[in-house]
Design a protein around this motif. Structure first.
Motif, PDB file in Angstrom:
ATOM      1  N   VAL A   1       0.837  -1.211   0.000  1.00 34.07           N
ATOM      2  CA  VAL A   1       0.000   0.000   0.000  1.00 34.07           C
ATOM      3  C   VAL A   1       0.867   1.255   0.000  1.00 34.07           C
ATOM      4  CG1 VAL A   1      -1.866   1.228   1.188  1.00 34.07           C
ATOM      5  CG2 VAL A   1      -1.776  -1.268   1.284  1.00 34.07           C
ATOM      6  N   ASP A   2       0.691   2.082  -1.016  1.00 30.70           N
ATOM      7  CA  ASP A   2       1.438   3.333  -1.110  1.00 30.70           C
ATOM      8  C   ASP A   2       1.133   4.197   0.129  1.00 30.70           C
ATOM      9  OD1 ASP A   2       2.620   5.214  -3.688  1.00 30.70           O
ATOM     10  OD2 ASP A   2       1.798   6.261  -1.930  1.00 30.70           O
ATOM     11  N   PRO A   3       2.151   4.813   0.746  1.00 29.97           N
ATOM     12  CA  PRO A   3       1.899   5.604   1.968  1.00 29.97           C
ATOM     13  C   PRO A   3       0.967   6.789   1.752  1.00 29.97           C
ATOM     14  CG  PRO A   3       4.260   5.605   1.368  1.00 29.97           C
ATOM     15  CD  PRO A   3       3.572   4.699   0.415  1.00 29.97           C
ATOM     16  N   ARG A   4       0.779   7.209   0.508  1.00 28.39           N
ATOM     17  CA  ARG A   4      -0.137   8.336   0.248  1.00 28.39           C
ATOM     18  C   ARG A   4      -1.609   7.917   0.315  1.00 28.39           C
ATOM     19  NH1 ARG A   4       2.092   9.812  -5.529  1.00 28.39           N
ATOM     20  NH2 ARG A   4       2.284   7.546  -5.494  1.00 28.39           N
ATOM     21  N   VAL A   5      -1.867   6.609   0.332  1.00 28.71           N
ATOM     22  CA  VAL A   5      -3.263   6.120   0.401  1.00 28.71           C
ATOM     23  C   VAL A   5      -3.814   6.366   1.803  1.00 28.71           C
ATOM     24  CG1 VAL A   5      -4.685   4.009   0.406  1.00 28.71           C
ATOM     25  CG2 VAL A   5      -2.914   4.321  -1.346  1.00 28.71           C
ATOM     26  N   GLU A   6      -5.052   6.849   1.886  1.00 27.32           N
ATOM     27  CA  GLU A   6      -5.740   6.901   3.190  1.00 27.32           C
ATOM     28  C   GLU A   6      -6.270   5.498   3.434  1.00 27.32           C
ATOM     29  OE1 GLU A   6      -8.900   9.954   3.690  1.00 27.32           O
ATOM     30  OE2 GLU A   6      -9.933   8.341   4.767  1.00 27.32           O
ATOM     31  N   PHE A   7      -5.531   4.718   4.226  1.00 32.16           N
ATOM     32  CA  PHE A   7      -5.829   3.282   4.329  1.00 32.16           C
ATOM     33  C   PHE A   7      -6.764   2.955   5.491  1.00 32.16           C
ATOM     34  CE2 PHE A   7      -4.889  -0.987   6.017  1.00 32.16           C
ATOM     35  CZ  PHE A   7      -5.283  -1.725   4.907  1.00 32.16           C
TER      36      PHE A   7
END
Ligand SMILES: NC(=O)c1ccc[n+]([C@@H]2O[C@H](COP(=O)([O-])OP(=O)(O)OC[C@H]3O[C@@H](n4cnc5c(N)ncnc54)[C@H](O)[C@@H]3O)[C@@H](O)[C@H]2O)c1
Length: 310
Positions: A43-49
Motif C-alpha cells: 500500500v502506497d503511503p499516500r493512500v488513506e488506508f
C-alpha cells in the motif's frame, strides 16, 4: 478539488498498482482492505488506508464523499474458492452487494467492478466478446454473482456502473504467497531460487496475459471517459501464449537450464482465453507492454522486492 476515489482490495496486486497510478495522476485514494490476502507493504503511503471488511455494513462511512468506487477486493484464489465456496460467495457476492447498496444510498457517481475472464470458462468462441458468458467454477460463479448485482443495481436504480473483465494480469506485487501462485510469478521465483518450475497439465493451455500498467491505462479510460458508462470491457491484449511458451520466454531471459515438472491438471479451468478488445479500443485505449518487456519488469521486481526480503 482532487477527486476522491475509493479502491477496495488496495493491499492486493491489481488494486495496489491502481492506487499508485491514481495518486500519480492527482486523485485522492481511500483504500480499503481486510489484509486477508494482501499486505500493507503493497500500500502506497499516500493512500488513506482503512483496514475493513467489505461485508461489514458500517463500510458506508468510508465511502462518504467519494466520487467513484473501484471495487477489486475479492477472494481471488481459485483453489481457495473451491475449498471454501460459501466464503467465496459471502465475499464476492454479498461483499459486492454491500458496497453497491452503500454506493446507492450515498449516490456515488461511478462504480467500477473488477470482473474476470473466468466468466467465459464455458465459451469456445475466440477472441471472446463481452456479450456471452458461461461461468463454471466456484470463483467464476461467485464473481458472476457480484456482476449480476451490478447489472441489477444499474437497471433498478440507474446507477452508473461499469464492469471490467480482467484476463491474466501480471506484474509487480502479484500474490506469490498463495499455495499455487499465478503462473508467471511462480515460474520466476522458483527458477531464480534454482528450483524447477511446476506446470499443471500439459502446459498447452493458452492465456491472454496483460501487464498491470496496461490494465491501469484502461482503468483511467473507464474512470474518465463517459463513453464507458454502463458498459462491460474486456481487459486483455487480444494475444495469447501457452504456459509452455511462457516458461520458454522466462528461461530465455534467466538462462537457468531448469526444466519444468509437470503435475496433474487443476480442475475447472478454461483451455484458452483470448480477449476481443474492440470495446476497450473504442475508448482510445490499446495495450502497450510487450510480454518480454513485462516479464523483464516482473523479474526485476521479484529480484529486488521478493527474493531480497526472503
Ligand atoms: N489478477 C488477475 O489476473 C485477475 C484476473 C481477473 C479478475 N481479477 C479480479 O481483480 C481483483 C483483484 O485481483 P488481485 O489479483 O489483485 O487479487 P488479490 O488477492 O491480490 O487482491 C484482493 C485483495 O482483496 C482483499 N480482500 C479479500 N477479502 C476481503 C474482504 N472481505 N474485505 C476487504 N478486503 C478483502 C485481500 O486482502 C486482497 O488484498 C479481484 O476482484 C479479482 O477477482 C484479477
Amino acid at each position: 478539488m482532487a477527486k476522491r476515489i475509493v479502491v477496495t482490495g488496495v493491499a492486493g496486486f491489481v488494486a495496489s498498482n491502481l492506487a499508485r497510478h491514481l495518486l500519480d495522476r492527482g486523485y485522492l485514494v481511500i483504500g480499503i482492505d481486510n489484509l486477508s490476502a494482501g499486505t500493507l507493504e503493497n500500500v502506497d503511503p499516500r493512500v488513506e488506508f482503512h483496514r475493513a471488511d467489505i461485508c461489514d455494513p458500517s463500510i458506508r462511512t468510508l465511502l462518504t464523499g467519494a466520487d467513484a468506487v473501484f471495487h477489486l477486493a475479492a477472494k481471488s484464489s481459485l483453489t481457495d474458492c473451491l475449498e471454501k465456496p460459501l466464503e467465496a460467495a459471502r465475499i464476492n457476492v454479498l461483499g459486492t452487494l454491500n458496497l453497491l447498496e452503500a454506493s446507492r444510498q450515498l449516490k456515488i457517481g461511478k462504480f467500477i467492478y473488477a470482473d474476470t475472464s473466468a466468466e467465459y470458462e464455458g465459451i469456445t468462441e475466440f477472441p471472446t466478446r463481452e456479450d456471452k458468458i458461461k461461468p463454471i467454477g466456484v470463483y467464476a460463479a461467485s464473481k458472476h454473482g457480484g456482476a449480476a448485482f451490478c447489472d441489477s443495481y444499474r437497471e433498478l436504480y440507474g446507477m452508473n456502473i461499469t464492469i471490467m473483465r480482467y484476463f491474466n494480469v501480471y506484474g509487480p506485487a502479484q500474490d506469490w504467497r498463495r499455495v499455487i501462485p499465478p503462473v508467471m510469478s511462480s515460474f520466476i521465483i522458483r527458477m531464480l531460487r534454482g528450483e524447477r518450475p511446476v506446470i499443471y497439465g500439459s502446459g498447452e493451455k493458452r492465456r491472454d496475459f496483460i501487464y498491470v500498467d496496461d490494465v491501469n491505462d484502461l482503468h483511467m479510460a473507464v474512470l474518465e471517459n463517459p463513453k464507458s458508462n454502463g458498459r462491460v470491457f474486456n481487459a486483455g491484449t487480444g494475444t495469447n501464449f501457452s504456459v509452455n511458451e511462457v516458461y520458454r520466454m522466462i528461461e530465455e531471459l534467466l538462462g537457468t537450464g531448469l526444466k519444468p515438472i509437470y503435475k496433474p491438471d487443476l480442475p475447472g479451468e478454461a483451455q484458452i482465453t483470448l480477449a476481443d478488445t474492440t470495446a476497450a479500443r473504442e475508448l482510445g485505449w490499446s495495450p502497450k507492454v510487450e510480454i518480454r518487456d513485462g516479464l523483464l519488469r516482473t523479474i526485476q521486481y521479484i529480484q529486488e522486492r521478493v527474493l531480497k526480503a526472503a
